[in-house]
Design an enzyme around this catalytic site. Structure first.
Site, PDB file in Angstrom:
ATOM      1  N   THR A  50       5.730  -1.665   3.203  1.00  0.00           N
ATOM      2  CA  THR A  50       5.057  -0.958   2.101  1.00  0.00           C
ATOM      3  C   THR A  50       3.555  -1.181   2.268  1.00  0.00           C
ATOM      4  O   THR A  50       2.931  -1.865   1.461  1.00  0.00           O
ATOM      5  CB  THR A  50       5.531  -1.473   0.726  1.00  0.00           C
ATOM      6  OG1 THR A  50       5.457  -2.912   0.719  1.00  0.00           O
ATOM      7  CG2 THR A  50       6.951  -1.048   0.422  1.00  0.00           C
ATOM      8  N   LYS A  74       7.073 -10.613  -8.041  1.00  0.00           N
ATOM      9  CA  LYS A  74       6.569 -10.683  -6.663  1.00  0.00           C
ATOM     10  C   LYS A  74       5.058 -10.416  -6.607  1.00  0.00           C
ATOM     11  O   LYS A  74       4.295 -11.189  -6.028  1.00  0.00           O
ATOM     12  CB  LYS A  74       7.328  -9.689  -5.781  1.00  0.00           C
ATOM     13  CG  LYS A  74       6.832  -9.602  -4.364  1.00  0.00           C
ATOM     14  CD  LYS A  74       6.971 -10.912  -3.602  1.00  0.00           C
ATOM     15  CE  LYS A  74       6.154 -10.903  -2.330  1.00  0.00           C
ATOM     16  NZ  LYS A  74       6.161 -12.190  -1.653  1.00  0.00           N
ATOM     17  N   CYS A 132       0.499  -9.132   3.511  1.00  0.00           N
ATOM     18  CA  CYS A 132       0.965  -9.156   2.117  1.00  0.00           C
ATOM     19  C   CYS A 132      -0.173  -9.270   1.099  1.00  0.00           C
ATOM     20  O   CYS A 132      -0.445  -8.316   0.378  1.00  0.00           O
ATOM     21  CB  CYS A 132       1.970 -10.282   1.919  1.00  0.00           C
ATOM     22  SG  CYS A 132       3.532  -9.959   2.767  1.00  0.00           S
TER      23      CYS A 132
HETATM   24  N1  LIG Z   1       6.021 -10.468   6.068  1.00  0.00           N
HETATM   25  C1  LIG Z   1       6.141 -11.260   5.007  1.00  0.00           C
HETATM   26  O1  LIG Z   1       5.790 -12.429   5.036  1.00  0.00           O
HETATM   27  C2  LIG Z   1       6.719 -10.710   3.723  1.00  0.00           C
HETATM   28  C3  LIG Z   1       7.086 -11.609   2.707  1.00  0.00           C
HETATM   29  C4  LIG Z   1       7.586 -11.096   1.516  1.00  0.00           C
HETATM   30  C5  LIG Z   1       7.678  -9.743   1.330  1.00  0.00           C
HETATM   31  N2  LIG Z   1       7.302  -8.888   2.332  1.00  0.00           N
HETATM   32  C6  LIG Z   1       7.428  -7.444   2.110  1.00  0.00           C
HETATM   33  O2  LIG Z   1       8.505  -7.000   2.912  1.00  0.00           O
HETATM   34  C7  LIG Z   1       8.273  -5.671   3.358  1.00  0.00           C
HETATM   35  C8  LIG Z   1       8.345  -5.641   4.876  1.00  0.00           C
HETATM   36  O3  LIG Z   1       7.311  -6.420   5.396  1.00  0.00           O
HETATM   37  P1  LIG Z   1       7.242  -6.852   6.920  1.00  0.00           P
HETATM   38  O4  LIG Z   1       6.145  -7.820   7.040  1.00  0.00           O
HETATM   39  O5  LIG Z   1       8.591  -7.246   7.392  1.00  0.00           O
HETATM   40  O6  LIG Z   1       6.840  -5.447   7.592  1.00  0.00           O
HETATM   41  P2  LIG Z   1       7.014  -4.970   9.100  1.00  0.00           P
HETATM   42  O7  LIG Z   1       6.075  -3.865   9.293  1.00  0.00           O
HETATM   43  O8  LIG Z   1       6.971  -6.170  10.002  1.00  0.00           O
HETATM   44  O9  LIG Z   1       8.512  -4.410   9.170  1.00  0.00           O
HETATM   45  C9  LIG Z   1       8.928  -3.210   8.630  1.00  0.00           C
HETATM   46  C10 LIG Z   1      10.011  -2.649   9.555  1.00  0.00           C
HETATM   47  O10 LIG Z   1      10.625  -1.520   8.934  1.00  0.00           O
HETATM   48  C11 LIG Z   1      10.918  -0.565   9.951  1.00  0.00           C
HETATM   49  N3  LIG Z   1      11.146   0.759   9.329  1.00  0.00           N
HETATM   50  C12 LIG Z   1      10.218   1.607   8.809  1.00  0.00           C
HETATM   51  N4  LIG Z   1      10.830   2.698   8.304  1.00  0.00           N
HETATM   52  C13 LIG Z   1      12.160   2.527   8.482  1.00  0.00           C
HETATM   53  C14 LIG Z   1      13.301   3.302   8.141  1.00  0.00           C
HETATM   54  N5  LIG Z   1      13.184   4.462   7.512  1.00  0.00           N
HETATM   55  N6  LIG Z   1      14.511   2.824   8.476  1.00  0.00           N
HETATM   56  C15 LIG Z   1      14.650   1.654   9.134  1.00  0.00           C
HETATM   57  N7  LIG Z   1      13.589   0.858   9.463  1.00  0.00           N
HETATM   58  C16 LIG Z   1      12.372   1.293   9.143  1.00  0.00           C
HETATM   59  C17 LIG Z   1       9.731  -0.645  10.877  1.00  0.00           C
HETATM   60  O11 LIG Z   1      10.007  -0.102  12.144  1.00  0.00           O
HETATM   61  C18 LIG Z   1       9.481  -2.159  10.893  1.00  0.00           C
HETATM   62  O12 LIG Z   1      10.191  -2.793  11.942  1.00  0.00           O
HETATM   63  C19 LIG Z   1       6.913  -5.278   2.785  1.00  0.00           C
HETATM   64  O13 LIG Z   1       7.114  -4.635   1.557  1.00  0.00           O
HETATM   65  C20 LIG Z   1       6.252  -6.624   2.554  1.00  0.00           C
HETATM   66  O14 LIG Z   1       5.261  -6.559   1.561  1.00  0.00           O
HETATM   67  C21 LIG Z   1       6.845  -9.331   3.527  1.00  0.00           C
END
Ligand SMILES: NC(=O)c1ccc[n+]([C@@H]2O[C@H](COP(=O)([O-])OP(=O)(O)OC[C@H]3O[C@@H](n4cnc5c(N)ncnc54)[C@H](O)[C@@H]3O)[C@@H](O)[C@H]2O)c1
Length: 436
Positions: free
Chosen positions: A85, A207, A263
């Site tokens: 996101t 969150k 984040c």
């Molecule tokens: N990274 C962190 O430490 C963390 C911690 C808590 C919350 N979050 C939240 O979690 C979410 C993901 O964060 P992240 O860091 O893992 O992001 P990221 O970009 O590393 O991963 C997102 C993944 O989703 C995939 N994707 C996109 N569209 C898709 C679809 N339609 N179908 C299937 N896969 C799809 C992408 O290819 C990518 O691999 C965000 O909302 C973030 O704010 C992240």
């Protein structure tokens, strides 16, 4: 229990592997075929301590698989949505297109009674909207189950979270959703992990408000660092002293180059944008100041380097130690370290940057910089050294030994992670942030 995880990035890949480690049968789905191929081979597509081990054991056990084909979620009872996101281009608001696309492509494969459990960080109101979508297209229910893992500790945080939050639907769906999540998190719940069962809006807000609070705490101490810089006070002693008050606490009170990553920065901006949409912009207007203080610290580090050369930085060799937004991660999203390196380069410095894990990612986004995996090579002939990610290997450098490598022993400690007296005793000019 059979589970699916849609989106296998920093959150989703760890969640999928950790759930398999806990005994569930898990399929991870991602649209990126390279990422899926890497994960399916039992390899981690990014650096996260402990992840390679649980990926390999999950694949070997036959409980963990990865696919680009959404049809492979059929049979799973709970479907976690963990797609990105990010911040919308040119705006503060969150870009929800990935979440909507993931839900749209998931709906045709849902069975009656399945649970879709959102994990992505979303603006308040999103879950209610998506619940309608899920209900209109299937007999499944929706819950929001925000994630609090910290990169660098993601495996540990997922297996042993410090709390669980369920944002649940009302009516008959409440019990279905709650018992499904209780089964997923049976191990953590059996260890008395605190559980907050609530509605969608509260879960979403938990969150973003947690991240807003953490960002505010960091910018608070960085604001104190700015005052310390003009008064000759020492912000690290100040943090120690106020941190002894249990109501304040010492954690997240380290003044330095500020926060970054995938984040905190985008979450506080999205929160501000959402509050404005809701007509409550003034309630979180302070987050704009939190953001500004944070961004000023990057410029402060750059200014200190420039001042050390009396403004003549062109052609000076600057060793930048750190590229990742924090240690024990290769994540360079909105990284203060990489930003500082790029700004110095933009001013004409000859920047050579090093990082234990983040060079490959940094090379892709910042090909104009020079990189080396060898810390000594980065330091050799340097006119200034800037520490911007507090990796253990940088904290443990021997100042006496490395003084012999550089052209001019001048170190700017952008994380206040070195012991100033050790460096000064070894002949260095040491400059921290918010300390004399
Ligand atoms: N990274 C962190 O430490 C963390 C911690 C808590 C919350 N979050 C939240 O979690 C979410 C993901 O964060 P992240 O860091 O893992 O992001 P990221 O970009 O590393 O991963 C997102 C993944 O989703 C995939 N994707 C996109 N569209 C898709 C679809 N339609 N179908 C299937 N896969 C799809 C992408 O290819 C990518 O691999 C965000 O909302 C973030 O704010 C992240």
């Amino acid at each position: 229990m059979k589970l699916s995880v849609i989106g296998c990035g920093y959150l989703g890949a760890v969640h999928a592997a950790a759930m398999a480690e806990l005994g569930h049968e898990v399929v991870g789905i991602d649209v990126d075929p390279n990422k899926v191929a890497t994960l399916a081979a039992g390899e981690a597509p990014f650096f996260e301590p402990g992840l390679p081990e649980i990926l390999a054991s999950g694949i070997a056990s036959g409980r963990l698989s990865f696919s680009t084909d959404m049809a492979d979620v059929v049979g799973a009872k709970v479907h976690f949505v963990a797609v990105g996101t990010p911040q919308r281009k040119g705006e503060n608001a969150a870009d929800l297109t990935y979440v909507d696309a993931a839900i749209d492509s998931l709906i045709p494969y849902l069975s009656d009674g399945d649970l879709v459990a959102g994990k992505s960080t979303v603006p308040v109101g999103t879950a209610a909207r998506l619940a309608e979508k899920v209900a209109a297209g299937s007999g499944a229910h929706l819950a929001w189950n925000p994630e609090f893992l910290r990169e660098g500790f993601a495996v540990e945080d997922t297996i042993s979270p410090d709390r669980l939050v369920y944002g649940l639907p009302g009516g008959d769906a409440f019990e279905v959703a709650k018992s499904a999540l209780d089964e997923v998190y049976e191990v953590a719940l059996s260890r008395d992990t605190p559980l907050v069962v609530t509605d969608y809006a509260t879960a979403e807000l938990v969150k973003v408000s947690a991240n807003a609070f953490l960002a505010t705490k960091i910018s608070f101490i960085n604001a104190m660092a700015e005052i310390a810089e003009t008064t000759g006070a020492d912000v690290t002693q100040l943090a120690d002293a106020i941190g002894f008050d249990a109501r304040i606490g010492r954690r997240f009170l380290n003044a330095g180059v500020g926060f970054g990553g995938g984040c905190l920065p985008k979450d506080i901006r999205a929160f501000t944008a959402r509050a404005e949409e809701l007509g409550r912009g003034e309630s979180v207007a302070f987050l704009k100041e939190v953001d500004s203080i944070n961004l000023r610290r990057r410029q402060k580090v750059v200014d200190l380097v420039v001042e050390s050369f009396d403004g003549q930085i062109f052609g000076k060799k600057v060793a930048v130690l750190g590229l990742a937004f924090k240690p024990d991660s290769d994540d360079i999203r909105d990284s203060p370290a990489l930003d500082v390196a790029a700004r110095l380069k933009g001013l004409g410095a000859e920047v050579i940057a090093t990082d234990p894990e983040a060079i490959a990612n940094a090379k892709r986004t910042h090909p104009q910089l020079d990189f080396t995996t060898d810390i000594d090579e980065a330091l050799t002939g340097a006119d200034a050294v800037v520490v911007v990610t507090e990796w253990k290997v940088f904290r443990e450098l021997d100042p006496a030994r490395v003084a012999g490598l550089v052209a001019r022993p001048y170190v700017i400690d952008g994380r206040n992670c070195l012991v100033p007296s050790d460096w000064r005793d070894a002949g260095w000019t040491y400059q921290g942030l918010g300390r004399p």
